[in-house]
Design a protein around this motif. Structure first.
Motif, short mmCIF file in Angstrom:
data_model
loop_
_atom_site.label_atom_id
_atom_site.label_comp_id
_atom_site.label_asym_id
_atom_site.label_seq_id
_atom_site.Cartn_x
_atom_site.Cartn_y
_atom_site.Cartn_z
N SER A 16 0.85 -1.19 0.00
CA SER A 16 0.00 0.00 0.00
C SER A 16 0.89 1.24 0.00
O SER A 16 1.96 1.24 0.62
N PHE B 156 -0.26 -5.27 -4.42
CA PHE B 156 -1.01 -4.65 -3.33
C PHE B 156 -1.78 -5.73 -2.57
O PHE B 156 -2.20 -6.73 -3.15
N ASP C 116 -4.48 3.68 -4.47
CA ASP C 116 -3.22 2.95 -4.63
C ASP C 116 -2.97 2.60 -6.10
O ASP C 116 -1.85 2.74 -6.60
#
Length: 418
Positions: A155, A190, A205
């Motif tokens: 992240s 992620f 993100d």
């Protein structure tokens, strides 16, 4: 969870027989002559620090142990591969870890050792910690022959970095480095389904990743392995399904191509996966090898790995000889992971049609709305992709978690059943 996977295994394999793994003395390399175009995987188990959520085989970097390991790694490659009379054609080569960029100064030497025995036709990839995304390291990787990189971002947001025990990422430095040293694929990983995470967090993100230089995205669900020392709790089933559906829709709407359950690319040629090979050969501690009828996994102990190689023995901790039906299931599991399946590939691999081997299962999957397509190409629907993801969580905890947990404490066990 083990009940679900056990019942599924018995039904699909038509047998009460579990997967049985036995010890290997490491003195006789398997015959890979008939294994067509496998992939290669190399594990570098060292990290600067240990992340609390990571389940993979790793330990804190120690230079003396690292140098011993690199030598043992190249010796394992030679020991395993020397029976090849000519370079064997393989698809791709992937370096995982750990933080494999810690071996950047030795990467070319490792690759050159592999090239004595294998001809790599589909590129070389490596996983990177965000700290390794700098011009100096990227140039070393590119000069060694690396064409694809995968950066473990997890992240960009501080609230989730704190939760995962990660440091803040210098986005400007990363963008500058990626612009200065180009790669065929720049993938960013992620974690989704973190506590309190919503679709806007993931959108932020993903947008940051593409703006920073990514052309490929991997969104992996958080899985709470039994042996991982993490305070993070898994998200509930309904909330997770809603989040995955929303972010999948966002990526597709953004023009991305879905190339596996959890990965999305700006274009089909921007690919990065170390798991979707019909056969593969693994080197290094904890590395696995999947051949036509056998699965092998190396010891998880770095020291015992080095000791075994010094004794001129392969570091195989366990091996499993598959029945034909078991091998079919394993093949299908990872082919379906790509969300697409060419029917003729199954027949080429096993000499029987997919319809004959799994007629009832295909009918059920169609009626349930899990697959679509006709003729040679089948594809998972959105519903099918979610339920594959859902079942994969059971599989991970019932099989991978159990095996890895056991091997973390027992370098060379006598036997294991799953």
């Amino acid at each position: 969870m083990s009940i679900i996977t056990t019942v599924t295994r018995m039904y699909l394999t038509r047998s009460f027989k579990p997967f049985t793994f036995t010890a290997d003395d490491g003195r006789n390399p398997p015959d890979i002559a008939k294994t067509e175009r496998p992939g290669l995987y190399v594990h570098i188990p060292f990290c600067r620090s240990i992340c609390n959520f990571c389940p993979y085989c790793k330990e804190t970097f120690d230079r003396e142990l690292y140098l011993s390991y690199i030598q043992a790694l190249m010796d394992e490659i030679t020991l395993f591969s020397s029976r090849n009379s000519a370079p064997k054609e393989v698809t791709s080569l992937y370096f995982g870890g750990g933080s494999p960029a810690l071996a950047a100064d030795h990467l070319k030497e490792i690759i050159d050792t592999l090239k004595r025995y294998y001809r790599i036709t589909d590129g070389i990839g490596i996983e990177l910690h965000p700290d390794d995304v700098n011009i100096e390291t990227l140039l070393k990787l590119k000069n060694a022959g690396v064409s694809r990189i995968s950066i473990g971002i997890q992240s960009f947001q501080k609230k989730f970095q704190n939760l995962l025990g990660r440091q803040e990422i210098d986005i400007h430095q990363m963008k500058h480095a990626l612009a200065a040293v180009e790669f065929e694929t720049v993938s960013m990983d992620f974690i989704f389904a973190l506590p309190g995470q919503n679709v806007n967090d993931l959108k932020q993100d993903i947008d940051t990743a593409f703006a920073t230089g990514a052309n490929h995205i991997a969104i992996y669900p958080f899985i709470n392995f039994s042996f991982a020392n993490t305070p993070v709790k898994a998200m509930g089933h309904r909330e997770k399904r809603k989040l995955l559906t929303e972010i999948t829709g966002y990526l597709k709407h953004s023009g991305c191509f879905r190339d596996s359950i959890w990965t999305f690319a700006r274009a089909p040629e921007h690919k990065y996966s170390s798991m979707t090979r019909d056969n593969f050969i693994g080197f290094g501690c904890s590395a696995t090898t999947l051949l036509k009828d056998q699965f092998r996994i190396n010891t998880f102990s770095v020291k015992e790995y080095c000791n075994r190689i010094r004794n001129n023995q392969l570091p195989t901790a366990l091996k499993c000889d598959f029945s034909m039906r078991q091998r079919m299931i394993y093949w299908l599991f990872w082919r379906i992971y790509t969300t697409r399946l060419k029917v003729r590939d199954f027949e080429a691999a096993f000499g029987v049609t997919l319809t004959k081997a799994f007629r009832i299962e295909l009918l059920i999957a169609r009626l349930a709305g899990l697959i679509t397509g006709a003729g040679d190409e089948l594809e998972l629907t959105g519903k099918g992709a979610y339920y594959f993801h859902y079942y994969e969580g059971f599989y991970t905890l019932a099989y991978i978690d159990k095996m890895w947990s056991f091997l973390r404490h027992t370098p060379f066990p006598e036997k294991m059943t799953l």
